[in-house]
Structures are given as C-alpha cells and as structure tokens.
Write a protein that holds these residues in place. Structure first.
Motif, PDB file in Angstrom:
ATOM      1  N   HIS A 120     -33.571  41.198   7.167  1.00 45.47           N
ATOM      2  CA  HIS A 120     -34.337  42.314   6.610  1.00 45.47           C
ATOM      3  C   HIS A 120     -33.941  43.647   7.247  1.00 45.47           C
ATOM      4  O   HIS A 120     -34.630  44.651   7.063  1.00 45.47           O
ATOM      5  CB  HIS A 120     -35.845  42.075   6.770  1.00 45.47           C
ATOM      6  CG  HIS A 120     -36.274  41.885   8.186  1.00 45.47           C
ATOM      7  ND1 HIS A 120     -36.332  40.650   8.798  1.00 45.47           N
ATOM      8  CD2 HIS A 120     -36.664  42.782   9.128  1.00 45.47           C
ATOM      9  CE1 HIS A 120     -36.750  40.796  10.043  1.00 45.47           C
ATOM     10  NE2 HIS A 120     -36.949  42.076  10.265  1.00 45.47           N
ATOM     11  N   ASP A 121     -32.826  43.679   7.978  1.00 46.61           N
ATOM     12  CA  ASP A 121     -32.401  44.908   8.662  1.00 46.61           C
ATOM     13  C   ASP A 121     -32.207  46.073   7.703  1.00 46.61           C
ATOM     14  O   ASP A 121     -32.681  47.180   7.946  1.00 46.61           O
ATOM     15  CB  ASP A 121     -31.096  44.663   9.441  1.00 46.61           C
ATOM     16  CG  ASP A 121     -31.307  43.781  10.666  1.00 46.61           C
ATOM     17  OD1 ASP A 121     -32.480  43.452  10.945  1.00 46.61           O
ATOM     18  OD2 ASP A 121     -30.327  43.426  11.326  1.00 46.61           O
ATOM     19  N   ILE A 122     -31.496  45.831   6.604  1.00 48.51           N
ATOM     20  CA  ILE A 122     -31.200  46.915   5.657  1.00 48.51           C
ATOM     21  C   ILE A 122     -32.490  47.382   4.981  1.00 48.51           C
ATOM     22  O   ILE A 122     -32.650  48.573   4.668  1.00 48.51           O
ATOM     23  CB  ILE A 122     -30.160  46.463   4.589  1.00 48.51           C
ATOM     24  CG1 ILE A 122     -29.744  47.648   3.710  1.00 48.51           C
ATOM     25  CG2 ILE A 122     -30.699  45.336   3.737  1.00 48.51           C
ATOM     26  CD1 ILE A 122     -29.017  48.745   4.451  1.00 48.51           C
ATOM     27  N   ILE A 123     -33.425  46.468   4.778  1.00 50.06           N
ATOM     28  CA  ILE A 123     -34.715  46.837   4.190  1.00 50.06           C
ATOM     29  C   ILE A 123     -35.484  47.719   5.165  1.00 50.06           C
ATOM     30  O   ILE A 123     -36.101  48.713   4.775  1.00 50.06           O
ATOM     31  CB  ILE A 123     -35.521  45.574   3.824  1.00 50.06           C
ATOM     32  CG1 ILE A 123     -34.787  44.820   2.705  1.00 50.06           C
ATOM     33  CG2 ILE A 123     -36.942  45.942   3.384  1.00 50.06           C
ATOM     34  CD1 ILE A 123     -35.378  43.482   2.361  1.00 50.06           C
ATOM     35  N   GLY A 124     -35.418  47.374   6.459  1.00 56.47           N
ATOM     36  CA  GLY A 124     -36.055  48.204   7.479  1.00 56.47           C
ATOM     37  C   GLY A 124     -35.453  49.595   7.528  1.00 56.47           C
ATOM     38  O   GLY A 124     -36.164  50.592   7.689  1.00 56.47           O
ATOM     39  N   LEU A 125     -34.133  49.680   7.372  1.00 59.98           N
ATOM     40  CA  LEU A 125     -33.438  50.967   7.358  1.00 59.98           C
ATOM     41  C   LEU A 125     -33.873  51.800   6.153  1.00 59.98           C
ATOM     42  O   LEU A 125     -34.175  52.992   6.280  1.00 59.98           O
ATOM     43  CB  LEU A 125     -31.922  50.740   7.333  1.00 59.98           C
ATOM     44  CG  LEU A 125     -31.038  51.991   7.281  1.00 59.98           C
ATOM     45  CD1 LEU A 125     -31.232  52.834   8.532  1.00 59.98           C
ATOM     46  CD2 LEU A 125     -29.566  51.603   7.123  1.00 59.98           C
ATOM     47  N   ASN A 126     -33.908  51.174   4.991  1.00 61.57           N
ATOM     48  CA  ASN A 126     -34.356  51.879   3.781  1.00 61.57           C
ATOM     49  C   ASN A 126     -35.816  52.322   3.904  1.00 61.57           C
ATOM     50  O   ASN A 126     -36.193  53.389   3.415  1.00 61.57           O
ATOM     51  CB  ASN A 126     -34.195  50.970   2.557  1.00 61.57           C
ATOM     52  CG  ASN A 126     -32.743  50.760   2.176  1.00 61.57           C
ATOM     53  OD1 ASN A 126     -31.881  51.576   2.496  1.00 61.57           O
ATOM     54  ND2 ASN A 126     -32.455  49.656   1.506  1.00 61.57           N
ATOM     55  N   PHE A 127     -36.614  51.500   4.563  1.00 62.43           N
ATOM     56  CA  PHE A 127     -38.025  51.830   4.750  1.00 62.43           C
ATOM     57  C   PHE A 127     -38.175  53.085   5.613  1.00 62.43           C
ATOM     58  O   PHE A 127     -39.006  53.949   5.318  1.00 62.43           O
ATOM     59  CB  PHE A 127     -38.749  50.646   5.389  1.00 62.43           C
ATOM     60  CG  PHE A 127     -40.240  50.833   5.518  1.00 62.43           C
ATOM     61  CD1 PHE A 127     -41.032  50.980   4.395  1.00 62.43           C
ATOM     62  CD2 PHE A 127     -40.847  50.866   6.765  1.00 62.43           C
ATOM     63  CE1 PHE A 127     -42.412  51.151   4.500  1.00 62.43           C
ATOM     64  CE2 PHE A 127     -42.218  51.032   6.891  1.00 62.43           C
ATOM     65  CZ  PHE A 127     -43.000  51.171   5.752  1.00 62.43           C
ATOM     66  N   ARG A 128     -37.365  53.199   6.652  1.00 61.42           N
ATOM     67  CA  ARG A 128     -37.412  54.390   7.510  1.00 61.42           C
ATOM     68  C   ARG A 128     -37.054  55.643   6.716  1.00 61.42           C
ATOM     69  O   ARG A 128     -37.636  56.713   6.913  1.00 61.42           O
ATOM     70  CB  ARG A 128     -36.476  54.222   8.710  1.00 61.42           C
ATOM     71  CG  ARG A 128     -36.963  53.217   9.732  1.00 61.42           C
ATOM     72  CD  ARG A 128     -36.282  53.402  11.073  1.00 61.42           C
ATOM     73  NE  ARG A 128     -34.848  53.139  11.018  1.00 61.42           N
ATOM     74  CZ  ARG A 128     -34.312  51.943  11.177  1.00 61.42           C
ATOM     75  NH1 ARG A 128     -35.081  50.878  11.376  1.00 61.42           N
ATOM     76  NH2 ARG A 128     -33.001  51.782  11.135  1.00 61.42           N
ATOM     77  N   LYS A 129     -36.087  55.515   5.810  1.00 62.93           N
ATOM     78  CA  LYS A 129     -35.691  56.645   4.969  1.00 62.93           C
ATOM     79  C   LYS A 129     -36.842  57.067   4.053  1.00 62.93           C
ATOM     80  O   LYS A 129     -37.065  58.261   3.820  1.00 62.93           O
ATOM     81  CB  LYS A 129     -34.458  56.276   4.137  1.00 62.93           C
ATOM     82  CG  LYS A 129     -33.184  56.090   4.955  1.00 62.93           C
ATOM     83  CD  LYS A 129     -32.021  55.674   4.061  1.00 62.93           C
ATOM     84  CE  LYS A 129     -30.754  55.472   4.869  1.00 62.93           C
ATOM     85  NZ  LYS A 129     -29.624  54.994   4.013  1.00 62.93           N
ATOM     86  N   ILE A 130     -37.569  56.078   3.537  1.00 66.12           N
ATOM     87  CA  ILE A 130     -38.694  56.370   2.657  1.00 66.12           C
ATOM     88  C   ILE A 130     -39.818  57.057   3.437  1.00 66.12           C
ATOM     89  O   ILE A 130     -40.450  57.994   2.947  1.00 66.12           O
ATOM     90  CB  ILE A 130     -39.205  55.073   1.991  1.00 66.12           C
ATOM     91  CG1 ILE A 130     -38.145  54.535   1.016  1.00 66.12           C
ATOM     92  CG2 ILE A 130     -40.528  55.314   1.252  1.00 66.12           C
ATOM     93  CD1 ILE A 130     -38.429  53.144   0.492  1.00 66.12           C
ATOM     94  N   LEU A 131     -40.045  56.598   4.678  1.00 64.11           N
ATOM     95  CA  LEU A 131     -41.067  57.240   5.515  1.00 64.11           C
ATOM     96  C   LEU A 131     -40.705  58.689   5.793  1.00 64.11           C
ATOM     97  O   LEU A 131     -41.563  59.578   5.752  1.00 64.11           O
ATOM     98  CB  LEU A 131     -41.215  56.476   6.841  1.00 64.11           C
ATOM     99  CG  LEU A 131     -41.849  55.089   6.782  1.00 64.11           C
ATOM    100  CD1 LEU A 131     -41.967  54.509   8.188  1.00 64.11           C
ATOM    101  CD2 LEU A 131     -43.217  55.136   6.124  1.00 64.11           C
TER     102      LEU A 131
END
Length: 281
Positions: free
Chosen positions: A196-207
C-alpha cells in the motif's frame, strides 16, 4: 529494494567484510538516517539490510545476525491515533478521484488495514449478505524478491466484516473499474498492488491538496473506530470489525473517544442500581 540498498546501505557497509559488521556500526548508521528520514522509511532500509545478513547467517557466512542485538525502530507515526473529522473527510474525498476516492471511503467505512484492502478479492465480497471476508494481507519477501498474499496480522484478524452503506457505495463504484479482475484494487498495470506504499504516497498528495495536516493512511482506520465509538456504537462490535484480539485492545486505544451526555449517564446509573446489593437501614 536494490535502489534502496545502493543508496542507503552500500555507501556505509558495501566494502565491509560480513563478520566485521557490528551492532554498534548498525546503530551509528541508523542515527545518521534519522537526521534525514522518518522512522517508517528507516525501518524499510533496516528490513532490507537485516534480510541480507539473515541469509548470510543461515548460510554460515557469519555466526550471528548483528540486527538481533539492535533495537527495532518503531514507526510511531503509523500508530498515532489522530483521526480525521467529518469536515476533513468530506474535503479529502472531494479532492480524490478514481480508485483513490473508493479506497479512502472504503477504508474509513470498514476499518480494515491498508494491507488487507489491497489483498481483497471480489470473491471475498458478498453484496447480498452484506459481508466481507478478511483472510489475507499483502506481504513482501525481501530474500525471494517477491510480493504475495500472506496471513493476516493475527488469528483474530481473519474475520467476516459487516458491510456498511458507505463501504458498499465505494465497492460498487470500484466494481465499475475492476469487476473483470480478481482483485478489488489494482495498479496501473492491472495487477495487484505490491503493497500500500503508493496508495499512502497518493494519500499524502491528496491531504496536501486539501490543505489538511499530513497524517499516515492508517488514521483512516482510526477514524472509523473513533467516529463510531464517540457516537455510541457497541464497542464489542467495533472491536470485532477492527480484528482486535479482544476488547481490551480497543479500549486501550480508543477509550478517550467514549463520550456520553449527562442524560445517558444518569440512565446508566439507574440501570446499574438494580444490580447493587440491598442494604438494610
């Protein structure tokens, strides 16, 4: 993993003979990394290096893996309970699209761990019975260089979760994207996510786009629990949904979110009075 080794391990230890790598040397290396990286990132480098030395130990190149004497770095950021408010969540979801919108909504409506979600298959979903079977997570094998489905965190983590309305909505939208594939969430190559690393990265961008304080993806799970408990949901049911071994774990983490007004509290006092011993005047 090769990239991480070349950039973060080889410059420190690449020229060392295996038996001359010491716990003290590893601790100094970690201390240097702490100046630049988060604990979760350092832990990733540790895992790669430790697996190399573990394999060396198993093949009798060294007598002991020095990591056995080095304290593990705990990823405090992941386990920090800092849930999102309803206002923040609405803003986050409004700034997400595609599978990320579905992933975020599903996680906050199911309380599942991110590794469990990326391992979820359509065969695990029963829309008719409103049930989700949670029986695997995605794990990586450093020594074998492969990503595969593994067992969930604990025996209690293997569970059947109830499908709430928000979770069902997210799954139905995701079904339009991936119904012909085995896994519910897949990457751009139409394959299961490695982790889920890339999902975590995308989530940070959304935040960042939402102008919301950065918190790890795991706080969506905390949001699920804290929102339900603070609004009076049965904590035993919440604990089961989270896959906790027993309710004491849930209480330990989320007790501060148990709130009740005076009317509710007084009614409970009256109920408890029925069970008290009767004293003679």
């Amino acid at each position: 993993n090769i990239m991480h080794y070349n950039k973060h391990i080889a410059p420190y230890f690449g020229k060392n003979e295996l038996e001359k790598i010491t716990p003290f040397g590893i601790e100094r290396w970690q201390n240097e990394l702490e100046k630049k990286y988060k604990n979760s990132t350092i832990q990733k480098f540790r895992t790669i290096f430790s697996e190399i030395l573990k394999k060396a130990r198993n093949n009798d190149f060294i007598n002991i893996n020095p990591f056995e004497k080095v304290q593990t770095i705990k990823n405090k950021n992941v386990f920090e309970v800092n849930p999102f408010t309803e206002k923040e969540l609405n803003k986050i979801i409004s700034n997400a699209n595609g599978y990320m919108r579905n992933f975020i909504q599903f996680m906050v409506a199911s309380g599942m761990r991110p590794g469990e979600i990326v391992a979820l298959k359509w065969s695990d979903i029963d829309f008719e019975r409103k049930k989700i079977d949670i029986k695997r997570t995605r794990i990586r094998s450093i020594t074998r260089g492969e990503i595969k489905d593994g067992e969930v965190k604990t025996v209690s983590s293997e569970r059947g979760a109830d499908m709430l309305i928000l979770a069902e909505e997210a799954l139905l939208r995701q079904k339009e994207l991936t119904s012909k594939y085995e896994y519910v969430f897949i990457n751009q190559s139409k394959k299961p996510f490695y982790s889920h690393d890339i999902i975590g990265l995308n989530f940070r961008k959304i935040l960042k786009k939402s102008e919301i304080k950065e918190r790890p993806l795991y706080n969506l799970r905390h949001t699920f629990a804290s929102q339900l408990i603070s609004k009076g949901a049965d904590i035993t049911w919440v604990s089961k949904m989270l896959g906790h071994k027993d309710i004491t774990i849930t209480l330990k983490v989320y007790t501060k979110f148990i709130k009740e007004d005076d009317d509710v509290r007084i009614k409970k006092i009256a109920q408890m009075d029925r069970f008290m011993i009767k004293l003679e005047n």
